[in-house]
Design a protein around this motif. Structure first.
Motif, PDB file in Angstrom:
ATOM      1  N   GLY A  60      43.760  81.242  35.349  1.00  0.00           N
ATOM      2  CA  GLY A  60      43.932  81.462  33.859  1.00  0.00           C
ATOM      3  C   GLY A  60      44.546  82.644  33.603  1.00  0.00           C
ATOM      4  N   ALA A  61      45.509  82.631  32.443  1.00  0.00           N
ATOM      5  CA  ALA A  61      46.170  83.618  32.132  1.00  0.00           C
ATOM      6  C   ALA A  61      45.594  85.113  32.092  1.00  0.00           C
ATOM      7  CB  ALA A  61      46.943  83.409  31.025  1.00  0.00           C
ATOM      8  N   SER A  62      44.461  85.040  31.493  1.00  0.00           N
ATOM      9  CA  SER A  62      43.737  86.443  31.269  1.00  0.00           C
ATOM     10  C   SER A  62      43.196  86.890  32.565  1.00  0.00           C
ATOM     11  CB  SER A  62      42.618  86.214  30.310  1.00  0.00           C
ATOM     12  OG  SER A  62      41.364  85.002  30.898  1.00  0.00           O
ATOM     13  N   VAL A  63      43.280  86.303  33.641  1.00  0.00           N
ATOM     14  CA  VAL A  63      42.568  86.825  34.985  1.00  0.00           C
ATOM     15  C   VAL A  63      43.508  86.970  36.156  1.00  0.00           C
ATOM     16  CG1 VAL A  63      40.224  85.814  34.478  1.00  0.00           C
ATOM     17  CG2 VAL A  63      41.888  84.819  36.003  1.00  0.00           C
ATOM     18  N   LYS A  64      44.831  86.529  35.694  1.00  0.00           N
ATOM     19  CA  LYS A  64      45.789  86.624  36.599  1.00  0.00           C
ATOM     20  C   LYS A  64      46.083  87.888  37.123  1.00  0.00           C
ATOM     21  CE  LYS A  64      48.691  82.561  36.224  1.00  0.00           C
ATOM     22  NZ  LYS A  64      50.064  82.141  35.665  1.00  0.00           N
ATOM     23  N   GLY A  65      46.191  88.474  38.491  1.00  0.00           N
ATOM     24  CA  GLY A  65      46.315  89.658  39.117  1.00  0.00           C
ATOM     25  C   GLY A  65      45.233  90.652  39.084  1.00  0.00           C
ATOM     26  N   ARG A  66      44.008  90.083  38.508  1.00  0.00           N
ATOM     27  CA  ARG A  66      42.820  90.743  38.548  1.00  0.00           C
ATOM     28  C   ARG A  66      41.887  90.056  39.524  1.00  0.00           C
ATOM     29  NH1 ARG A  66      39.746  91.896  34.426  1.00  0.00           N
ATOM     30  NH2 ARG A  66      40.559  89.817  33.086  1.00  0.00           N
ATOM     31  N   PHE A  67      41.688  88.859  39.249  1.00  0.00           N
ATOM     32  CA  PHE A  67      41.010  87.945  39.975  1.00  0.00           C
ATOM     33  C   PHE A  67      41.590  86.990  41.321  1.00  0.00           C
ATOM     34  CE2 PHE A  67      37.577  87.152  36.324  1.00  0.00           C
ATOM     35  CZ  PHE A  67      37.792  88.247  36.040  1.00  0.00           C
ATOM     36  N   THR A  68      40.819  86.960  42.374  1.00  0.00           N
ATOM     37  CA  THR A  68      41.270  86.224  43.634  1.00  0.00           C
ATOM     38  C   THR A  68      40.190  85.364  43.775  1.00  0.00           C
ATOM     39  OG1 THR A  68      42.611  88.235  44.448  1.00  0.00           O
ATOM     40  CG2 THR A  68      41.920  86.267  45.787  1.00  0.00           C
ATOM     41  N   ILE A  69      40.710  83.886  43.983  1.00  0.00           N
ATOM     42  CA  ILE A  69      39.658  82.976  44.529  1.00  0.00           C
ATOM     43  C   ILE A  69      40.153  82.409  45.917  1.00  0.00           C
ATOM     44  CG2 ILE A  69      41.013  80.906  43.707  1.00  0.00           C
ATOM     45  CD1 ILE A  69      38.772  79.275  43.040  1.00  0.00           C
ATOM     46  N   SER A  70      38.841  82.376  46.857  1.00  0.00           N
ATOM     47  CA  SER A  70      39.243  82.047  48.139  1.00  0.00           C
ATOM     48  C   SER A  70      38.220  81.300  48.828  1.00  0.00           C
ATOM     49  CB  SER A  70      39.097  83.434  48.986  1.00  0.00           C
ATOM     50  OG  SER A  70      37.978  84.152  48.876  1.00  0.00           O
ATOM     51  N   ARG A  71      38.117  80.605  49.916  1.00  0.00           N
ATOM     52  CA  ARG A  71      37.122  79.644  50.159  1.00  0.00           C
ATOM     53  C   ARG A  71      37.169  80.064  51.731  1.00  0.00           C
ATOM     54  NH1 ARG A  71      39.700  75.159  52.784  1.00  0.00           N
ATOM     55  NH2 ARG A  71      42.022  75.325  52.675  1.00  0.00           N
ATOM     56  N   ASP A  72      35.834  79.613  52.375  1.00  0.00           N
ATOM     57  CA  ASP A  72      35.593  79.513  53.600  1.00  0.00           C
ATOM     58  C   ASP A  72      34.938  78.359  54.041  1.00  0.00           C
ATOM     59  OD1 ASP A  72      32.986  81.436  55.706  1.00  0.00           O
ATOM     60  OD2 ASP A  72      34.427  79.994  56.059  1.00  0.00           O
ATOM     61  N   SER A  73      36.138  77.447  54.580  1.00  0.00           N
ATOM     62  CA  SER A  73      35.695  76.203  54.923  1.00  0.00           C
ATOM     63  C   SER A  73      34.283  75.969  55.830  1.00  0.00           C
ATOM     64  CB  SER A  73      36.901  75.416  55.419  1.00  0.00           C
ATOM     65  OG  SER A  73      38.046  75.534  54.540  1.00  0.00           O
ATOM     66  N   ALA A  74      34.297  76.833  56.645  1.00  0.00           N
ATOM     67  CA  ALA A  74      33.287  76.844  57.743  1.00  0.00           C
ATOM     68  C   ALA A  74      31.774  76.723  57.183  1.00  0.00           C
ATOM     69  CB  ALA A  74      33.268  77.874  58.875  1.00  0.00           C
ATOM     70  N   SER A  75      31.656  77.547  56.151  1.00  0.00           N
ATOM     71  CA  SER A  75      30.368  77.521  55.372  1.00  0.00           C
ATOM     72  C   SER A  75      30.292  76.705  53.952  1.00  0.00           C
ATOM     73  CB  SER A  75      30.088  78.977  54.997  1.00  0.00           C
ATOM     74  OG  SER A  75      30.956  79.661  54.104  1.00  0.00           O
ATOM     75  N   ASN A  76      31.620  76.113  53.627  1.00  0.00           N
ATOM     76  CA  ASN A  76      31.746  75.499  52.353  1.00  0.00           C
ATOM     77  C   ASN A  76      31.401  76.210  51.253  1.00  0.00           C
ATOM     78  OD1 ASN A  76      32.127  72.705  53.861  1.00  0.00           O
ATOM     79  ND2 ASN A  76      30.070  72.923  54.454  1.00  0.00           N
ATOM     80  N   THR A  77      32.014  77.532  51.195  1.00  0.00           N
ATOM     81  CA  THR A  77      31.689  78.441  50.275  1.00  0.00           C
ATOM     82  C   THR A  77      32.983  78.915  49.653  1.00  0.00           C
ATOM     83  OG1 THR A  77      29.659  79.351  51.270  1.00  0.00           O
ATOM     84  CG2 THR A  77      30.886  80.657  49.488  1.00  0.00           C
TER      85      THR A  77
END
Length: 114
Positions: A60-77
């Motif tokens: 979302g535009a309001s969070v760009k540069g401040r928030f980061t999404i990531s995933r761990d496929s091994a733990s499905n998290t």
């Protein structure tokens, strides 16, 4: 069916950081992408960040540069690292998974004090 369980919400001062987690279980092979949405009192639910099974992300535009999404496929998290938090980030944050259906977690409260 897909079950999503969020954790990590808390009260934090402006400028601080939090990391949210969303653990998926059940028919996870159905999932095409996962993401985070938020809803503040009196406002519509809005997209915060999303990540595909291939690792592509959008924010979302309001969070760009401040928030980061990531995933761990091994733990499905899926994780949401939130930095430089602002009072306007205060909301209930919901994990979402989209596959053959549209699945939601129960939400976790994030409160940012000024």
């Amino acid at each position: 069916q897909v079950r999503l369980v969020e954790s990590g919400g808390n009260l934090v001062q402006a400028g601080g950081s939090l990391r949210l987690s969303c653990a998926a279980s059940g028919s996870i092979f159905m999932i095409h992408f996962m993401g985070w949405y938020r809803q503040a009192p009196g406002k519509q639910r809005e997209l915060v960040a999303r990540i595909t099974t291939g690792g592509s992300t959008n924010y979302g535009a309001s969070v760009k540069g401040r928030f980061t999404i990531s995933r761990d496929s091994a733990s499905n998290t899926v994780y949401l690292q939130m930095n430089s938090l602002k009072p306007e980030d205060t909301a209930i944050y919901y994990c979402n998974a989209v596959g053959y259906g549209d699945y939601w977690g129960q939400g976790t409260q994030v409160t940012v004090s000024s």
